[in-house]
Design a protein around this motif. Structure first.
Motif: not given
Length: 128
Positions: A77-79, A97-100
């Protein structure tokens, strides 16, 4: 969990071997054949070791998309949640995924719709 794996590369080349997964944080891929390559995650780092060449490459686990699969708690869930697809019959596909942290890298997991067993997963790096 352990099992056999087949890996597909960007030019459709295939390699395989055995994998071992112990959550949280531990993963090992031992590639078959003459390559002598092992990928080992210990919860903090990821090492790619080449037995034949006696070389290794070490990265922080937190800087690789494997962290999304090996975290203490895998968040769906979440970003980090990019998509959920239910084919209505056999599988549910979840992309994280976590683009940051990982740029355009992502991990896609495919679960059996009835048992929720993890059937396969793919890791796509920034180069596709």
């Amino acid at each position: 969990m352990s099992g056999d794996f087949v890996q597909s590369g960007p030019r459709e080349e295939k390699s395989g071997g055995r994998f071992f997964l112990q959550c949280p944080g531990k993963l090992r891929f031992d590639y078959a054949g003459k390559s002598g390559i092992s990928l080992i995650a210990d919860g903090k780092s990821v090492e790619i070791y080449n037995e034949r060449l006696k070389t290794s490459h070490l990265d922080s686990l937190s800087k690789t998309p494997l962290k999304l699969l090996l975290d203490d708690k895998v968040e769906f869930s979440g970003s980090r949640l990019k998509s959920v697809k239910d084919d209505g019959a056999q599988v549910v596909t979840i992309k994280l995924a976590d683009k940051s942290v990982f740029g355009n890298s992502n991990i896609t997991m495919v679960f059996d719709r009835k048992s929720l067993d993890l059937r396969r997963w793919s890791l796509t790096d920034e180069r596709g």
